[in-house]
Write a protein that holds these residues in place. Sequence first.
Motif, mmCIF file in Angstrom:
data_model
loop_
_atom_site.group_PDB
_atom_site.id
_atom_site.type_symbol
_atom_site.label_atom_id
_atom_site.label_comp_id
_atom_site.label_asym_id
_atom_site.label_seq_id
_atom_site.Cartn_x
_atom_site.Cartn_y
_atom_site.Cartn_z
ATOM 1 N N LYS A 171 0.831 -1.201 0.000
ATOM 2 C CA LYS A 171 0.000 0.000 0.000
ATOM 3 C C LYS A 171 0.871 1.258 0.000
ATOM 4 O O LYS A 171 0.560 2.254 -0.667
ATOM 5 N N LEU A 172 1.976 1.201 0.729
ATOM 6 C CA LEU A 172 2.912 2.323 0.745
ATOM 7 C C LEU A 172 3.544 2.495 -0.631
ATOM 8 O O LEU A 172 3.716 3.621 -1.112
ATOM 9 N N LEU A 173 3.896 1.375 -1.281
ATOM 10 C CA LEU A 173 4.484 1.427 -2.614
ATOM 11 C C LEU A 173 3.495 2.025 -3.610
ATOM 12 O O LEU A 173 3.878 2.760 -4.523
ATOM 13 N N GLU A 174 2.220 1.730 -3.412
ATOM 14 C CA GLU A 174 1.177 2.282 -4.286
ATOM 15 C C GLU A 174 1.105 3.799 -4.155
ATOM 16 O O GLU A 174 0.972 4.523 -5.158
ATOM 17 N N GLN A 209 -2.140 -4.636 -5.892
ATOM 18 C CA GLN A 209 -2.521 -5.977 -6.332
ATOM 19 C C GLN A 209 -1.628 -6.517 -7.452
ATOM 20 O O GLN A 209 -1.684 -7.708 -7.772
ATOM 21 N N ALA A 210 -0.854 -5.646 -8.055
ATOM 22 C CA ALA A 210 -0.052 -6.060 -9.208
ATOM 23 C C ALA A 210 1.073 -7.002 -8.793
ATOM 24 O O ALA A 210 1.654 -6.853 -7.708
ATOM 25 N N ARG A 211 1.375 -7.956 -9.639
ATOM 26 C CA ARG A 211 2.510 -8.837 -9.383
ATOM 27 C C ARG A 211 3.792 -8.117 -9.796
ATOM 28 O O ARG A 211 3.905 -7.650 -10.930
ATOM 29 N N VAL A 212 4.730 -8.031 -8.891
ATOM 30 C CA VAL A 212 5.996 -7.362 -9.167
ATOM 31 C C VAL A 212 7.119 -8.397 -9.182
ATOM 32 O O VAL A 212 6.963 -9.501 -8.648
ATOM 33 N N LYS A 271 -2.971 3.451 -11.892
ATOM 34 C CA LYS A 271 -3.947 4.108 -12.761
ATOM 35 C C LYS A 271 -4.441 3.184 -13.865
ATOM 36 O O LYS A 271 -5.568 3.338 -14.352
ATOM 37 N N THR A 272 -3.607 2.245 -14.290
ATOM 38 C CA THR A 272 -3.958 1.399 -15.434
ATOM 39 C C THR A 272 -4.050 -0.091 -15.098
ATOM 40 O O THR A 272 -4.352 -0.899 -15.973
#
Length: 447
Positions: free
Chosen positions: A165-168, A176-179, A389-390
Motif C-alpha cells: 500500500k505504501l508502494l502504491e 494488487q499487481a505482481r511485481v 492508474k492502469t
Amino acid sequence: MAEPIGTTREGSLEAPTRHPLDWLNPEFWERASLDAELERVFNICHGCRRCVSLCHAFPTLFDLIDESESMEIDGVKKSDYAKVTEQCYLCDLCYLTKCPYVPPHPWNVDFPHLMLRAKAVDFREHGAPMSARILSNTRAVGKFASIPVVVQTINAANRNKTARKLLEKTLDVDAQARVPTYHTPTARKRLRELDGAGGAKPAGRTRGKVAIFVTCYGDHADPGVVEDLAAVLKHNAMPVRLVERESCCGMPKLELGDLETVLKYKERNVPMLADMAREGWDFTAAIPSCVLMFKQELPLMFPDDEDVALVRDRFFDPFEYLAERHKAGLLVTDFKQSLGKIAWQVPCHQRVQKIGPKTAEILQLVPDTQITTIERCSGHDGTYGVKHKTYALSRKLAKPVETRVAQAEATHFTSDCPMAGNHIAHGLNGTPAAEHPLSLLRKAYGI
C-alpha cells in the motif's frame, strides 16, 4: 478539420513500409504540428474503428468522439488528446495487424509513431512524475534490489500488504499487481564463466557464435531463464558468451517518451555490440522487447547509423535463431522428455518482429507435444500492468488470454515475455504457473 473518410484503397494491398521516426526534425516537437497530425489520424481511425479491441487507446478515442457535441473529431478538445496517448503502450499491433492505411497507403497512418511523438513532446514540455522516472530506470532499480541482504528485504516487502500500500502511494505501483522477485547472484555473475570458446557451422543467417544480451529484467529478476538460454545454445554445440557490457536497451525510456535517454543508452550499447558483430558474434536476448529495440526501434530512430544497422542484422529472437539452425539440419533434437499440452501466449513485441511462430515451430519438434497458440495481448506492456492508474484496465485486457489458457487445460502455460506470462498467471491464481519457452525446451532436452 481533416478530410472525411473515403473509400479509396490505393496502396493498401502492398506490403507495409515503416518510415523512420523523424525526431531530429524541429517540426516533430511543435505542439501545433503535433495536434494537427493527431486530429488527422484520429479522424481516419474514427471512420474505420477496426482496432477497437486491441487496447484501451482506441475505445478512449471513440468514446471522446461519440460523447462530443458534434460526434466528430472536431468536437473533441485537443487537451483531451492526451487521454488517448496515455493508454497506448507502443505494442505496434495496430500498425502490423489491423490498420489498412499504413504506408505506402497515401493516408500514411502510423499510429504507434504518432503516439510516441505525442509522448516525447509531452515529456519534453512537462517531464514525467518521479515514480515514472524510477520505474523506467530498470537497470538502477535492479542493481539496488539485487544487493545481498537488500534483496531479501525488498522481496519480503513486496509480499507484505502494508508495504505494498505504501508502494502504491509513493511509486504508483498497484498493491494488487505482481511485481518481480529479485535475485542474487545475478545472471551475469552466475554465467561469468562463459568464454565463447569453440566453433560452429554457419547456418542461414546465423554464424553459430552467440553473445547473450542479458537485459535488465533477465539479469536481476529472472536469471534462471538466461541460464536456460545459455544451456540450450551450448547443448547445440555453439560458442556462447555474454555481451561484454550492457546498459538498458532503452525500451522503458522509449515508452516514456524520453528519447534523449534512449540516445544515451544507444551510444553506450551499440558501438560495443557493433565491434562484437565485426568479430563474428550474433546476438540474442530472452526478452522480446529488448530484441525488438535493437531490431526495429533503434534502426527507425537512427536510420543512417551504420553500427545500428549492423547490430540490427545480427540480433535474433532465440527461437528465430534456433529455427534457422534447424532449417539447415544443425539443431539438436535428442529430446528426453515430452512436454504434453502447452498453452502459448505470443507477446506483442515478438509478433511485430515479423518472424512467424518460431517458438511453436521448435517446441513442436518435441515428441508428444501439442501447442495451443494465443495471439492476444497480455495487457502488461512495460509499466502499464503495474501502475495503479492502469492496472484494472490491464486485467481486463488480460482476461481473454486467461480464459483461453484455462480452456486449453494445458500441462504448461508459457510466454516468451516473462512479465506477460506472470501477469496472466497472476490472473489465474498461479494455476498453471508461467514458464518461459526456453525453460521448457531445456526441460525437454533433459539438461
